[in-house]
Design a protein around this motif. Sequence first.
Motif, PDB file in Angstrom:
ATOM      1  N   ALA A 128       0.815  -1.212   0.000  1.00 14.43           N
ATOM      2  CA  ALA A 128       0.000   0.000   0.000  1.00 14.43           C
ATOM      3  C   ALA A 128       0.850   1.265   0.000  1.00 14.43           C
ATOM      4  N   SER A 129       1.963   1.242   0.718  1.00 17.15           N
ATOM      5  CA  SER A 129       2.803   2.444   0.772  1.00 17.15           C
ATOM      6  C   SER A 129       3.440   2.739  -0.578  1.00 17.15           C
ATOM      7  N   VAL A 130       3.765   1.691  -1.333  1.00 19.27           N
ATOM      8  CA  VAL A 130       4.351   1.869  -2.656  1.00 19.27           C
ATOM      9  C   VAL A 130       3.312   2.470  -3.610  1.00 19.27           C
ATOM     10  N   LEU A 131       2.095   1.914  -3.580  1.00 21.44           N
ATOM     11  CA  LEU A 131       1.049   2.435  -4.452  1.00 21.44           C
ATOM     12  C   LEU A 131       0.642   3.851  -4.052  1.00 21.44           C
ATOM     13  N   ASP A 132       0.644   4.124  -2.743  1.00 25.02           N
ATOM     14  CA  ASP A 132       0.310   5.477  -2.299  1.00 25.02           C
ATOM     15  C   ASP A 132       1.305   6.499  -2.845  1.00 25.02           C
ATOM     16  N   TYR A 133       2.573   6.115  -2.909  1.00 26.70           N
ATOM     17  CA  TYR A 133       3.584   7.019  -3.460  1.00 26.70           C
ATOM     18  C   TYR A 133       3.260   7.336  -4.915  1.00 26.70           C
ATOM     19  N   ALA A 134       2.978   6.291  -5.689  1.00 25.21           N
ATOM     20  CA  ALA A 134       2.667   6.507  -7.101  1.00 25.21           C
ATOM     21  C   ALA A 134       1.392   7.336  -7.259  1.00 25.21           C
ATOM     22  N   ARG A 135       0.382   7.040  -6.449  1.00 22.45           N
ATOM     23  CA  ARG A 135      -0.865   7.798  -6.531  1.00 22.45           C
ATOM     24  C   ARG A 135      -0.632   9.270  -6.205  1.00 22.45           C
ATOM     25  N   THR A 136       0.184   9.523  -5.198  1.00 26.33           N
ATOM     26  CA  THR A 136       0.469  10.911  -4.813  1.00 26.33           C
ATOM     27  C   THR A 136       1.220  11.638  -5.918  1.00 26.33           C
ATOM     28  N   ARG A 137       2.212  10.975  -6.514  1.00 23.33           N
ATOM     29  CA  ARG A 137       2.975  11.605  -7.602  1.00 23.33           C
ATOM     30  C   ARG A 137       2.063  11.963  -8.768  1.00 23.33           C
ATOM     31  N   LEU A 138       1.163  11.051  -9.133  1.00 22.13           N
ATOM     32  CA  LEU A 138       0.277  11.328 -10.258  1.00 22.13           C
ATOM     33  C   LEU A 138      -0.732  12.421  -9.931  1.00 22.13           C
ATOM     34  N   LEU A 139      -1.197  12.470  -8.696  1.00 24.41           N
ATOM     35  CA  LEU A 139      -2.121  13.526  -8.310  1.00 24.41           C
ATOM     36  C   LEU A 139      -1.464  14.892  -8.447  1.00 24.41           C
ATOM     37  N   PHE A 140      -0.249  15.026  -7.910  1.00 23.05           N
ATOM     38  CA  PHE A 140       0.453  16.308  -8.016  1.00 23.05           C
ATOM     39  C   PHE A 140       0.742  16.648  -9.477  1.00 23.05           C
ATOM     40  N   ALA A 141       1.115  15.647 -10.267  1.00 20.98           N
ATOM     41  CA  ALA A 141       1.408  15.895 -11.672  1.00 20.98           C
ATOM     42  C   ALA A 141       0.172  16.389 -12.412  1.00 20.98           C
ATOM     43  N   ALA A 142      -0.959  15.723 -12.169  1.00 25.89           N
ATOM     44  CA  ALA A 142      -2.193  16.104 -12.850  1.00 25.89           C
ATOM     45  C   ALA A 142      -2.624  17.514 -12.468  1.00 25.89           C
ATOM     46  N   ARG A 143      -2.663  17.791 -11.192  1.00 21.56           N
ATOM     47  CA  ARG A 143      -3.160  19.092 -10.761  1.00 21.56           C
ATOM     48  C   ARG A 143      -2.204  20.219 -11.144  1.00 21.56           C
ATOM     49  N   SER A 144      -0.899  19.937 -11.149  1.00 24.13           N
ATOM     50  CA  SER A 144       0.048  20.982 -11.546  1.00 24.13           C
ATOM     51  C   SER A 144      -0.104  21.344 -13.017  1.00 24.13           C
ATOM     52  N   ALA A 145      -0.665  20.434 -13.807  1.00 23.39           N
ATOM     53  CA  ALA A 145      -0.925  20.691 -15.226  1.00 23.39           C
ATOM     54  C   ALA A 145      -2.373  21.101 -15.476  1.00 23.39           C
ATOM     55  N   SER A 146      -3.106  21.391 -14.400  1.00 27.07           N
ATOM     56  CA  SER A 146      -4.521  21.783 -14.480  1.00 27.07           C
ATOM     57  C   SER A 146      -5.402  20.686 -15.077  1.00 27.07           C
ATOM     58  N   LEU A 147      -4.992  19.442 -14.883  1.00 28.40           N
ATOM     59  CA  LEU A 147      -5.821  18.303 -15.276  1.00 28.40           C
ATOM     60  C   LEU A 147      -6.638  17.856 -14.071  1.00 28.40           C
ATOM     61  N   PRO A 148      -7.741  17.140 -14.303  1.00 31.95           N
ATOM     62  CA  PRO A 148      -8.517  16.632 -13.166  1.00 31.95           C
ATOM     63  C   PRO A 148      -7.731  15.602 -12.385  1.00 31.95           C
ATOM     64  N   ALA A 149      -8.097  15.434 -11.121  1.00 37.35           N
ATOM     65  CA  ALA A 149      -7.497  14.360 -10.333  1.00 37.35           C
ATOM     66  C   ALA A 149      -7.743  13.035 -11.042  1.00 37.35           C
ATOM     67  N   PRO A 150      -6.756  12.134 -11.071  1.00 36.72           N
ATOM     68  CA  PRO A 150      -6.935  10.873 -11.786  1.00 36.72           C
ATOM     69  C   PRO A 150      -7.979   9.969 -11.141  1.00 36.72           C
ATOM     70  N   MET A 151      -8.494   9.043 -11.939  1.00 33.12           N
ATOM     71  CA  MET A 151      -9.361   7.977 -11.450  1.00 33.12           C
ATOM     72  C   MET A 151      -8.493   6.803 -11.008  1.00 33.12           C
ATOM     73  N   LEU A 152      -8.898   6.135  -9.948  1.00 34.82           N
ATOM     74  CA  LEU A 152      -8.167   4.975  -9.463  1.00 34.82           C
ATOM     75  C   LEU A 152      -8.202   3.836 -10.482  1.00 34.82           C
ATOM     76  N   SER A 153      -7.156   3.038 -10.446  1.00 31.19           N
ATOM     77  CA  SER A 153      -7.052   1.871 -11.312  1.00 31.19           C
ATOM     78  C   SER A 153      -8.112   0.833 -10.934  1.00 31.19           C
ATOM     79  N   ALA A 154      -8.466  -0.013 -11.883  1.00 32.32           N
ATOM     80  CA  ALA A 154      -9.462  -1.050 -11.635  1.00 32.32           C
ATOM     81  C   ALA A 154      -9.006  -2.001 -10.529  1.00 32.32           C
ATOM     82  N   TYR A 155      -9.949  -2.404  -9.692  1.00 32.23           N
ATOM     83  CA  TYR A 155      -9.698  -3.360  -8.613  1.00 32.23           C
ATOM     84  C   TYR A 155      -9.969  -4.749  -9.168  1.00 32.23           C
ATOM     85  N   PRO A 156      -8.952  -5.623  -9.254  1.00 30.02           N
ATOM     86  CA  PRO A 156      -9.110  -6.853 -10.027  1.00 30.02           C
ATOM     87  C   PRO A 156      -9.921  -7.955  -9.358  1.00 30.02           C
ATOM     88  N   ASP A 157     -10.061  -7.936  -8.028  1.00 31.82           N
ATOM     89  CA  ASP A 157     -10.760  -9.007  -7.318  1.00 31.82           C
ATOM     90  C   ASP A 157     -12.260  -8.696  -7.329  1.00 31.82           C
TER      91      ASP A 157
END
Length: 263
Positions: free
Chosen positions: A152-181
């Motif tokens: 979870a900590s690894v995925l949280d890092y990636a999620r945080t990086r993408l959130l900052f990247a999206a918002r810094s470019a004035s894009l909407p916050a990303p949608m979460l990846s599909a939950y496979p189970d």
Amino acid sequence: MTSRIVTGLYVPGDRPDRFDKAVATGAGMVILDLEDAVAPDAKPAALEAVTAWLRGQAPGSPLVQVRVNAGAEHEIEAIRDTGAAVELRVPKVEHPAELDRVADLARGLPITALIETALGVENAAAIAAHPAVTRLALGESDLASDLGSRDASVLDYARTRLLFAARSASLPAPMLSAYPDIPDLDGLRADTERGRRLGWVGRTAVHPSQLSVIAEVFAPGVAELEWARAVLAAVEGGGVATLPSGEMVDPAMLGRARGILES
């Protein structure tokens, strides 16, 4: 800014019998998949099925995306030539330069950059700033394979990086990846709530049964709506105010309040 969508549903591109059913689920986005969901020998038929269906669609709700295969220029050309109001979902993006050719071929079709490797995560801000990109997305299963971990900590890092990247470019916050189970709706809810707390908005699904859980998590609660209305009433004209609860509020909170009311 691209409009807020909280539910997306993947549909295999070689299952045209499911396309209209996916639209009927009420998902805010339908993603016709030519990539991972389709076996290699079925990809030509899937492309034919997807383009034939797109030609018969009128613009409107829901938003339709097509996830193409990496480097498959003929798929982009075929989708573009349908003339449909559709978006492209481009997998395994690691560098913004990779999108230049895609954008040339797409001729104005909006592009979601799907980031699925460590290099892509590290370059997320530059990718988000590409003029053809309107959304970012994270491929968590591929990323976990690349990293050798889905802690979870690894995925949280990636999620945080993408959130900052999206918002810094004035894009909407990303949608979460599909939950496979698919049967684990409790796990889906818990992970979706975790993603919402991290600032992500919405989630894609691989089965219609997951959509209601996702929608419930992202629906604002009564207390949130009351808070948002109170903030707008108190400080929309500027200045600092104190809500009946005792919370001090100021115009810096207006963006969050408006976002809640627009949900």
